[in-house]
Design a protein around this motif. Structure first.
Motif, PDB file in Angstrom:
ATOM      1  N   LEU A 133       0.826  -1.204   0.000  1.00 38.78           N
ATOM      2  CA  LEU A 133       0.000   0.000   0.000  1.00 38.78           C
ATOM      3  C   LEU A 133       0.866   1.262   0.000  1.00 38.78           C
ATOM      4  CD1 LEU A 133      -2.731  -1.195   2.519  1.00 38.78           C
ATOM      5  CD2 LEU A 133      -3.089  -0.729   0.091  1.00 38.78           C
ATOM      6  N   ILE A 134       1.984   1.226   0.718  1.00 37.65           N
ATOM      7  CA  ILE A 134       2.906   2.360   0.701  1.00 37.65           C
ATOM      8  C   ILE A 134       3.441   2.579  -0.708  1.00 37.65           C
ATOM      9  CG2 ILE A 134       5.200   3.141   1.470  1.00 37.65           C
ATOM     10  CD1 ILE A 134       4.500   1.827   4.215  1.00 37.65           C
ATOM     11  N   ARG A 135       3.769   1.502  -1.395  1.00 34.89           N
ATOM     12  CA  ARG A 135       4.251   1.601  -2.773  1.00 34.89           C
ATOM     13  C   ARG A 135       3.163   2.205  -3.678  1.00 34.89           C
ATOM     14  NH1 ARG A 135       9.312   1.446  -3.672  1.00 34.89           N
ATOM     15  NH2 ARG A 135       8.863   0.750  -5.758  1.00 34.89           N
ATOM     16  N   GLU A 136       1.913   1.781  -3.483  1.00 30.98           N
ATOM     17  CA  GLU A 136       0.806   2.349  -4.261  1.00 30.98           C
ATOM     18  C   GLU A 136       0.652   3.843  -3.971  1.00 30.98           C
ATOM     19  OE1 GLU A 136      -2.921   0.214  -3.921  1.00 30.98           O
ATOM     20  OE2 GLU A 136      -1.855  -1.706  -3.919  1.00 30.98           O
ATOM     21  N   LEU A 137       0.758   4.218  -2.711  1.00 33.62           N
ATOM     22  CA  LEU A 137       0.660   5.626  -2.335  1.00 33.62           C
ATOM     23  C   LEU A 137       1.787   6.430  -2.978  1.00 33.62           C
ATOM     24  CD1 LEU A 137      -0.408   8.030  -0.686  1.00 33.62           C
ATOM     25  CD2 LEU A 137       0.937   7.169   1.248  1.00 33.62           C
ATOM     26  N   ALA A 138       2.987   5.913  -2.940  1.00 32.45           N
ATOM     27  CA  ALA A 138       4.127   6.611  -3.545  1.00 32.45           C
ATOM     28  C   ALA A 138       3.914   6.798  -5.044  1.00 32.45           C
ATOM     29  CB  ALA A 138       5.416   5.841  -3.279  1.00 32.45           C
ATOM     30  N   GLU A 139       3.361   5.800  -5.687  1.00 35.00           N
ATOM     31  CA  GLU A 139       3.067   5.921  -7.120  1.00 35.00           C
ATOM     32  C   GLU A 139       2.015   6.996  -7.354  1.00 35.00           C
ATOM     33  OE1 GLU A 139       1.136   3.149 -10.557  1.00 35.00           O
ATOM     34  OE2 GLU A 139       2.614   2.207  -9.248  1.00 35.00           O
ATOM     35  N   TYR A 140       0.965   7.007  -6.535  1.00 36.64           N
ATOM     36  CA  TYR A 140      -0.083   8.019  -6.642  1.00 36.64           C
ATOM     37  C   TYR A 140       0.495   9.422  -6.455  1.00 36.64           C
ATOM     38  CZ  TYR A 140      -4.165  10.832  -5.433  1.00 36.64           C
ATOM     39  OH  TYR A 140      -5.104  11.827  -5.378  1.00 36.64           O
ATOM     40  N   SER A 170       7.493   7.323  -6.659  1.00 34.27           N
ATOM     41  CA  SER A 170       7.821   5.910  -6.479  1.00 34.27           C
ATOM     42  C   SER A 170       9.272   5.687  -6.113  1.00 34.27           C
ATOM     43  CB  SER A 170       7.487   5.119  -7.743  1.00 34.27           C
ATOM     44  OG  SER A 170       6.109   5.142  -7.988  1.00 34.27           O
ATOM     45  N   GLU A 171      10.177   6.455  -6.733  1.00 30.47           N
ATOM     46  CA  GLU A 171      11.607   6.267  -6.493  1.00 30.47           C
ATOM     47  C   GLU A 171      12.011   6.626  -5.064  1.00 30.47           C
ATOM     48  OE1 GLU A 171      10.808  10.406  -7.475  1.00 30.47           O
ATOM     49  OE2 GLU A 171      10.234   8.577  -8.508  1.00 30.47           O
ATOM     50  N   GLU A 172      11.182   7.365  -4.366  1.00 32.03           N
ATOM     51  CA  GLU A 172      11.506   7.769  -2.997  1.00 32.03           C
ATOM     52  C   GLU A 172      11.064   6.740  -1.962  1.00 32.03           C
ATOM     53  OE1 GLU A 172      10.584  11.865  -2.033  1.00 32.03           O
ATOM     54  OE2 GLU A 172      10.601  12.338  -4.181  1.00 32.03           O
ATOM     55  N   ALA A 173      10.193   5.815  -2.324  1.00 34.02           N
ATOM     56  CA  ALA A 173       9.693   4.799  -1.389  1.00 34.02           C
ATOM     57  C   ALA A 173      10.681   3.637  -1.364  1.00 34.02           C
ATOM     58  CB  ALA A 173       8.306   4.334  -1.801  1.00 34.02           C
ATOM     59  N   ARG A 174      11.669   3.726  -0.477  1.00 34.45           N
ATOM     60  CA  ARG A 174      12.759   2.754  -0.431  1.00 34.45           C
ATOM     61  C   ARG A 174      12.681   1.789   0.738  1.00 34.45           C
ATOM     62  NH1 ARG A 174      16.374   7.646  -1.026  1.00 34.45           N
ATOM     63  NH2 ARG A 174      16.259   8.123  -3.234  1.00 34.45           N
ATOM     64  N   ALA A 175      11.788   2.010   1.671  1.00 39.02           N
ATOM     65  CA  ALA A 175      11.703   1.155   2.856  1.00 39.02           C
ATOM     66  C   ALA A 175      11.430  -0.290   2.454  1.00 39.02           C
ATOM     67  CB  ALA A 175      10.619   1.645   3.802  1.00 39.02           C
ATOM     68  N   TYR A 181      -3.924   5.986   3.282  1.00 35.13           N
ATOM     69  CA  TYR A 181      -4.144   5.596   1.896  1.00 35.13           C
ATOM     70  C   TYR A 181      -5.270   4.590   1.832  1.00 35.13           C
ATOM     71  CZ  TYR A 181      -3.316   3.710  -2.773  1.00 35.13           C
ATOM     72  OH  TYR A 181      -3.467   3.318  -4.080  1.00 35.13           O
ATOM     73  N   VAL A 182      -6.165   4.813   0.891  1.00 30.58           N
ATOM     74  CA  VAL A 182      -7.239   3.871   0.581  1.00 30.58           C
ATOM     75  C   VAL A 182      -7.152   3.591  -0.909  1.00 30.58           C
ATOM     76  CG1 VAL A 182      -9.739   3.498   0.524  1.00 30.58           C
ATOM     77  CG2 VAL A 182      -8.694   4.702   2.470  1.00 30.58           C
ATOM     78  N   ARG A 183      -7.186   2.327  -1.257  1.00 26.75           N
ATOM     79  CA  ARG A 183      -7.104   1.956  -2.676  1.00 26.75           C
ATOM     80  C   ARG A 183      -8.227   2.624  -3.459  1.00 26.75           C
ATOM     81  NH1 ARG A 183      -4.991  -4.160  -1.582  1.00 26.75           N
ATOM     82  NH2 ARG A 183      -2.833  -3.647  -2.113  1.00 26.75           N
ATOM     83  N   PRO A 184      -7.936   3.059  -4.691  1.00 28.07           N
ATOM     84  CA  PRO A 184      -8.932   3.792  -5.480  1.00 28.07           C
ATOM     85  C   PRO A 184     -10.288   3.098  -5.583  1.00 28.07           C
ATOM     86  CG  PRO A 184      -6.807   3.947  -6.538  1.00 28.07           C
ATOM     87  CD  PRO A 184      -6.638   2.985  -5.379  1.00 28.07           C
ATOM     88  N   ALA A 185     -10.307   1.787  -5.755  1.00 23.87           N
ATOM     89  CA  ALA A 185     -11.574   1.061  -5.903  1.00 23.87           C
ATOM     90  C   ALA A 185     -12.428   1.109  -4.640  1.00 23.87           C
ATOM     91  CB  ALA A 185     -11.313  -0.387  -6.300  1.00 23.87           C
ATOM     92  N   ALA A 186     -11.792   1.374  -3.484  1.00 23.62           N
ATOM     93  CA  ALA A 186     -12.522   1.387  -2.212  1.00 23.62           C
ATOM     94  C   ALA A 186     -12.840   2.794  -1.727  1.00 23.62           C
ATOM     95  CB  ALA A 186     -11.714   0.644  -1.154  1.00 23.62           C
TER      96      ALA A 186
END
Length: 159
Positions: free
Chosen positions: A16-23, A27-32, A86-91
């Motif tokens: 979900l963190i990766r999805e948030l970073a993409e949104y 994305s390149e900053e989400a390294r955890a 973060y909540v997934r777009p579909a939800a």
């Protein structure tokens, strides 16, 4: 609908963190890593906490809130700083974001914490509208500053 995260949720929170970073176009900053996240949430000395929003029917996670404690020297009490929501777009539109924030507000009241605060990107108008509809107000008199990378290393090493 909302529950405290468990160690078994760490891979989902990471996704979900990766999805948030993409949104957020970062994305390149989400390294955890999953391991770092697990240690931060469930290690010997947890530094952060998380709650999961789950679909009522399927029980599948559809969102999360990751937070940690801050402290107000003026009020003399802790508060919650919401690092990620973060909540997934579909939800979205199903009440999950509001329920996550309501749970954090409940924790604040139960524990005597003085505030619940977070940051939002200036371009994220849907989120800003959502937060303002809940009664949250921007803190326009404050500007966030951040040291990272080389600037952080230089200051820390006395350069």
């Amino acid at each position: 609908m909302i529950r405290t995260a468990t160690p078994a949720d760490v891979p989902v929170i990471h996704a979900l963190i990766r999805e948030l970073a993409e949104y957020e176009k970062a994305s390149e900053e989400a390294r955890a890593s999953v391991e770092q996240l697990g240690e931060a949430l469930f290690g010997e000395r947890p530094a952060a906490f998380a709650h999961m929003a789950v679909d009522d029917e399927s029980g599948e996670p559809v969102g999360f809130a990751l937070w940690f404690l801050n402290f107000s020297t003026w009020r003399g009490v802790h508060g919650i700083y919401l690092e990620d929501l973060y909540v997934r777009p579909a939800a979205r539109g199903g009440g999950h974001g509001r329920a996550l924030l309501a749970e954090l507000a409940r924790i604040c009241g139960e524990r005597g914490y003085g505030r619940l605060e977070w940051s939002v990107l200036n371009w994220n108008r849907p989120a800003i509208g959502f937060y303002e509809a809940l009664g949250a107000r921007p803190q326009d008199e404050w500007t966030v500053y951040r040291l990272t990378g080389e600037a952080l290393a230089a200051l820390g090493s006395g350069r």
